[in-house]
Motif scaffolding. Structure first.
Motif, PDB file in Angstrom:
ATOM      1  N   ALA A   1     -32.229  -2.829 -19.575  1.00  0.00           N
ATOM      2  CA  ALA A   1     -32.886  -3.148 -18.314  1.00  0.00           C
ATOM      3  C   ALA A   1     -31.962  -3.962 -17.414  1.00  0.00           C
ATOM      4  CB  ALA A   1     -34.174  -3.926 -18.584  1.00  0.00           C
ATOM      5  N   ASP A   2     -32.265  -3.941 -16.118  1.00  0.00           N
ATOM      6  CA  ASP A   2     -31.548  -4.749 -15.134  1.00  0.00           C
ATOM      7  C   ASP A   2     -32.195  -6.127 -15.118  1.00  0.00           C
ATOM      8  OD1 ASP A   2     -30.227  -5.830 -13.023  1.00  0.00           O
ATOM      9  OD2 ASP A   2     -30.882  -4.377 -11.535  1.00  0.00           O
ATOM     10  N   VAL A   3     -31.466  -7.157 -15.565  1.00  0.00           N
ATOM     11  CA  VAL A   3     -32.036  -8.487 -15.782  1.00  0.00           C
ATOM     12  C   VAL A   3     -31.356  -9.513 -14.870  1.00  0.00           C
ATOM     13  CG1 VAL A   3     -32.370 -10.343 -17.459  1.00  0.00           C
ATOM     14  CG2 VAL A   3     -32.641  -7.961 -18.169  1.00  0.00           C
ATOM     15  N   THR A   4     -32.198 -10.286 -14.161  1.00  0.00           N
ATOM     16  CA  THR A   4     -31.697 -11.366 -13.310  1.00  0.00           C
ATOM     17  C   THR A   4     -32.434 -12.651 -13.653  1.00  0.00           C
ATOM     18  OG1 THR A   4     -31.245  -9.829 -11.498  1.00  0.00           O
ATOM     19  CG2 THR A   4     -31.352 -12.177 -10.949  1.00  0.00           C
ATOM     20  N   VAL A   5     -31.695 -13.666 -14.081  1.00  0.00           N
ATOM     21  CA  VAL A   5     -32.316 -14.940 -14.429  1.00  0.00           C
ATOM     22  C   VAL A   5     -32.710 -15.671 -13.152  1.00  0.00           C
ATOM     23  CG1 VAL A   5     -31.998 -17.161 -15.589  1.00  0.00           C
ATOM     24  CG2 VAL A   5     -30.989 -15.086 -16.563  1.00  0.00           C
TER      25      VAL A   5
ATOM     26  N   GLY B   1     -28.565 -14.352 -28.153  1.00  0.00           N
ATOM     27  CA  GLY B   1     -28.831 -13.087 -28.836  1.00  0.00           C
ATOM     28  C   GLY B   1     -28.533 -11.871 -27.994  1.00  0.00           C
ATOM     29  N   VAL B   2     -27.772 -12.054 -26.892  1.00  0.00           N
ATOM     30  CA  VAL B   2     -27.405 -10.915 -26.041  1.00  0.00           C
ATOM     31  C   VAL B   2     -26.227 -10.175 -26.673  1.00  0.00           C
ATOM     32  CG1 VAL B   2     -26.739 -10.185 -23.730  1.00  0.00           C
ATOM     33  CG2 VAL B   2     -28.189 -12.206 -24.027  1.00  0.00           C
ATOM     34  N   ASN B   3     -26.315  -8.876 -26.740  1.00  0.00           N
ATOM     35  CA  ASN B   3     -25.296  -8.074 -27.407  1.00  0.00           C
ATOM     36  C   ASN B   3     -23.996  -7.997 -26.616  1.00  0.00           C
ATOM     37  OD1 ASN B   3     -27.154  -7.537 -29.423  1.00  0.00           O
ATOM     38  ND2 ASN B   3     -27.760  -5.560 -28.568  1.00  0.00           N
ATOM     39  N   SER B   4     -22.923  -7.738 -27.311  1.00  0.00           N
ATOM     40  CA  SER B   4     -21.610  -7.569 -26.678  1.00  0.00           C
ATOM     41  C   SER B   4     -21.658  -6.441 -25.664  1.00  0.00           C
ATOM     42  CB  SER B   4     -20.550  -7.264 -27.736  1.00  0.00           C
ATOM     43  OG  SER B   4     -20.437  -8.329 -28.663  1.00  0.00           O
ATOM     44  N   GLY B   5     -21.018  -6.672 -24.507  1.00  0.00           N
ATOM     45  CA  GLY B   5     -20.947  -5.669 -23.472  1.00  0.00           C
ATOM     46  C   GLY B   5     -22.136  -5.627 -22.542  1.00  0.00           C
ATOM     47  N   VAL B   6     -23.176  -6.403 -22.839  1.00  0.00           N
ATOM     48  CA  VAL B   6     -24.380  -6.415 -22.010  1.00  0.00           C
ATOM     49  C   VAL B   6     -24.222  -7.446 -20.893  1.00  0.00           C
ATOM     50  CG1 VAL B   6     -26.853  -6.942 -21.976  1.00  0.00           C
ATOM     51  CG2 VAL B   6     -25.869  -5.619 -23.869  1.00  0.00           C
ATOM     52  N   SER B   7     -24.663  -7.073 -19.686  1.00  0.00           N
ATOM     53  CA  SER B   7     -24.533  -7.967 -18.532  1.00  0.00           C
ATOM     54  C   SER B   7     -25.891  -8.518 -18.103  1.00  0.00           C
ATOM     55  CB  SER B   7     -23.904  -7.218 -17.351  1.00  0.00           C
ATOM     56  OG  SER B   7     -22.591  -6.808 -17.669  1.00  0.00           O
ATOM     57  N   ILE B   8     -25.890  -9.772 -17.667  1.00  0.00           N
ATOM     58  CA  ILE B   8     -27.082 -10.423 -17.114  1.00  0.00           C
ATOM     59  C   ILE B   8     -26.677 -11.132 -15.834  1.00  0.00           C
ATOM     60  CG2 ILE B   8     -28.795 -12.238 -17.468  1.00  0.00           C
ATOM     61  CD1 ILE B   8     -28.810 -11.644 -20.396  1.00  0.00           C
ATOM     62  N   LYS B   9     -27.451 -10.924 -14.777  1.00  0.00           N
ATOM     63  CA  LYS B   9     -27.190 -11.593 -13.502  1.00  0.00           C
ATOM     64  C   LYS B   9     -27.911 -12.934 -13.466  1.00  0.00           C
ATOM     65  CE  LYS B   9     -27.223  -7.155 -10.996  1.00  0.00           C
ATOM     66  NZ  LYS B   9     -27.931  -6.362 -12.025  1.00  0.00           N
TER      67      LYS B   9
ATOM     68  N   THR C   1     -22.188 -19.429 -13.909  1.00  0.00           N
ATOM     69  CA  THR C   1     -22.262 -19.916 -12.534  1.00  0.00           C
ATOM     70  C   THR C   1     -23.361 -19.190 -11.776  1.00  0.00           C
ATOM     71  OG1 THR C   1     -19.895 -20.340 -12.570  1.00  0.00           O
ATOM     72  CG2 THR C   1     -20.955 -20.261 -10.405  1.00  0.00           C
ATOM     73  N   ALA C   2     -24.102 -19.955 -10.959  1.00  0.00           N
ATOM     74  CA  ALA C   2     -25.151 -19.360 -10.134  1.00  0.00           C
ATOM     75  C   ALA C   2     -24.574 -18.262  -9.251  1.00  0.00           C
ATOM     76  CB  ALA C   2     -25.808 -20.437  -9.274  1.00  0.00           C
ATOM     77  N   GLY C   3     -25.334 -17.191  -9.101  1.00  0.00           N
ATOM     78  CA  GLY C   3     -24.919 -16.105  -8.230  1.00  0.00           C
ATOM     79  C   GLY C   3     -23.901 -15.164  -8.820  1.00  0.00           C
ATOM     80  N   THR C   4     -23.664 -15.265 -10.119  1.00  0.00           N
ATOM     81  CA  THR C   4     -22.682 -14.382 -10.752  1.00  0.00           C
ATOM     82  C   THR C   4     -23.363 -13.516 -11.806  1.00  0.00           C
ATOM     83  OG1 THR C   4     -22.126 -16.005 -12.472  1.00  0.00           O
ATOM     84  CG2 THR C   4     -20.851 -16.079 -10.419  1.00  0.00           C
ATOM     85  N   SER C   5     -22.587 -12.602 -12.344  1.00  0.00           N
ATOM     86  CA  SER C   5     -23.058 -11.743 -13.419  1.00  0.00           C
ATOM     87  C   SER C   5     -22.190 -12.005 -14.640  1.00  0.00           C
ATOM     88  CB  SER C   5     -22.979 -10.269 -13.018  1.00  0.00           C
ATOM     89  OG  SER C   5     -23.427  -9.444 -14.079  1.00  0.00           O
ATOM     90  N   TYR C   6     -22.815 -12.188 -15.766  1.00  0.00           N
ATOM     91  CA  TYR C   6     -22.082 -12.506 -16.996  1.00  0.00           C
ATOM     92  C   TYR C   6     -22.172 -11.324 -17.950  1.00  0.00           C
ATOM     93  CZ  TYR C   6     -20.815 -14.810 -21.380  1.00  0.00           C
ATOM     94  OH  TYR C   6     -20.223 -15.163 -22.574  1.00  0.00           O
ATOM     95  N   THR C   7     -21.017 -10.868 -18.399  1.00  0.00           N
ATOM     96  CA  THR C   7     -20.964  -9.807 -19.401  1.00  0.00           C
ATOM     97  C   THR C   7     -20.500 -10.408 -20.720  1.00  0.00           C
ATOM     98  OG1 THR C   7     -20.450  -8.131 -17.745  1.00  0.00           O
ATOM     99  CG2 THR C   7     -19.964  -7.584 -20.029  1.00  0.00           C
ATOM    100  N   VAL C   8     -21.277 -10.238 -21.737  1.00  0.00           N
ATOM    101  CA  VAL C   8     -20.942 -10.800 -23.047  1.00  0.00           C
ATOM    102  C   VAL C   8     -19.693 -10.102 -23.571  1.00  0.00           C
ATOM    103  CG1 VAL C   8     -21.716 -11.128 -25.426  1.00  0.00           C
ATOM    104  CG2 VAL C   8     -23.340 -11.347 -23.529  1.00  0.00           C
TER     105      VAL C   8
END
Length: 461
Positions: A367-371, A379-387, A403-410
């Motif tokens: 899913a497209d996830v934005t915090v 528990g986020v899997n490798s290669g998965v991105s969360i905004k 950082t706020a406003g960024t996307s993090y890829t594990v």
């Protein structure tokens, strides 16, 4: 005289034999005659039984009814338990033919020290049907005693049907009289794998009791309304079928259209609700209100740790009580401190995940996830991105601050697997284990992540 004494003794022995039935019952009879059929406390139906009067148990003994694929019925209040233990085994039905009070009505003791005074155990395969399938009542009577000490009700895998009464009043699967107000030695209620269908509320917990629901399926105009006492839900499904409405009522239910409704009674007793998973469906998944305008404000403690909530969440007196779950509406204002909330978009639908576990599960599913509210996510899997939303600071994902406003890829993880060849010979010492280039990559990635460079009179009370 000796002859007369002998006759008296013989008659006494005969009476004892007559009092013990053969353990079977069928046909029509009074409630007293039905109990007299018991052998060693057990009655097995060999055909349907219709009682002309209620079956009243008040002798403190244990009675087991084996329905044996038959039906036990009476006009109303099929069984009244005033003191003793009742065990009902299936398959079969106990019902009111003219619904008004309950298939089984339970009254406890007026003595606060009495425990296990009135005990009910309903087992798999049993169906109970009445205005209230099970009705836990006050004692009442001339002295207006409202206590009901030592009550215990356990239901394992049964079906409870609450139907309209003979006056047209909607029924409930299980009802606790609101006049029961003692908080010590209060009724204990445990339902497991139980199905409740009601024309009114699945469960109406007006009086003070401690109730635990485990993997139950409950459907009614409101799933469960609690007005006093403690309620814990462990899994299952609660569904409300009516439109949402709340109105004051000192002699009955207040809320329609909520899977879980919390509305303090006029008795002003404290309420504790804990939801540990399950599915909650209705116009309101959770409703907490103060329809009686009680002052001071109702003392309500709530905790939601997991679950799926299809419907709005609304409260008047409680905040910061959600630590986990998936919701159809944004519940950020109800999330506990340092608990992350994320908007989740998948298959054209938007939901909201609360807590690191729920957010990670959504992200891992693709899913497209934005915090949208800060807190830890793990528990986020490798290669998965969360905004992370622009103005949200303090989010950590798998322990790394984002950082706020960024996307993090594990980042992908590389592990060092040492060789097993450490043999030596006469001329060469064992060589050091081979260096795996992946170790260097993993170490650099870890450093970058740390530095931030990587992503009563009647029944209703």
């Amino acid at each position: 005289m000796a002859t007369i004494l002998a006759l008296v003794m013989a008659l006494g022995l005969t009476a004892t034999v007559w009092a013990e039935g053969d353990g079977t019952a069928s046909g029509s009879m009074t409630g007293a005659d039905f109990l007299a059929k018991a052998k060693d406390g057990v009655i097995t139906l060999t055909d349907d039984v219709t009682l002309s009067t209620s079956c009243s148990i008040s002798d403190g003994q244990t009675y087991t009814i084996n329905l044996n694929r038959h039906t036990l019925s009476a006009g109303n209040t099929t069984i009244m338990l005033r003191h003793g233990k009742l065990i009902v085994n299936g398959t079969g039905t106990i019902k009111e033919n003219s619904p008004y009070f309950g298939a089984i009505v339970v009254k406890g003791s007026e003595n606060s020290a009495d425990t296990d005074y009135s005990v009910v155990e309903i087992n798999e395969g049993v169906t109970l049907e009445g205005w209230s399938a099970i009705f836990i009542d006050q004692l009442g009577g001339e002295n207006k005693i409202h206590d009901s000490y030592g009550v215990s009700v356990t239901v394992n895998g049964a079906v409870l049907n609450g139907v309209k009464d003979i006056e047209g009043g909607v029924g409930n699967g299980l009802y606790v009289n609101g006049s029961i107000t003692h908080t010590e030695n209060a009724p204990e209620i445990s339902l497991k794998n139980t199905t409740i269908t009601a024309t009114g509320e699945g469960m109406y917990l007006a009086g003070y009791a401690t109730t635990t629901l485990t993997n139950c399926n409950i459907t009614g105009m409101t799933g469960v309304e609690i007005r006093a006492g403690k309620l814990t839900v462990n899994g299952g499904s609660l569904k409300a079928t009516a439109a949402y409405a709340v109105k004051p009522n000192g002699d009955g239910s207040t809320t329609e259209g909520a899977a879980i409704a919390i509305a303090q009674h006029t008795t002003k007793k404290n309420i504790e609700v804990t939801l540990n998973g399950g599915t909650y469906t209705g116009e309101k998944a959770i409703s907490e209100s103060n329809p009686q305008a009680n002052t001071p404000a109702p003392q309500v403690a709530m905790s939601v740790t997991a679950g799926t909530f299809a419907g709005d969440v609304v409260t008047e007196d409680v905040t910061n009580f959600i630590t986990g779950g998936t919701f159809s509406s944004d519940v950020s204002t109800y999330a506990a401190d340092n608990t992350a909330v994320a908007e989740v978009k998948s298959n054209g639908q938007t939901t909201y995940a609360v807590g690191g576990t729920a957010i990670a599960a959504a992200a891992n599913s693709g899913a497209d996830v934005t915090v949208t509210k800060a807190g830890p996510v793990s528990g986020v899997n490798s290669g998965v991105s969360i905004k992370v939303k622009d103005d949200v600071k303090g989010v950590t994902i798998n322990g790394n601050t984002v950082t706020a406003g960024t996307s993090y890829t594990v980042p992908a993880r590389y592990y060092y697997h040492p060789t097993t060849d450490t043999k030596t010979d006469d001329t060469t010492k064992g060589s050091p284990k081979t260096f795996d280039a992946g170790v260097g990559i993993y170490a650099v990635t870890a450093v970058l992540s740390v530095t931030g460079m990587a992503w009563t009179a009647k029944k209703r009370h």
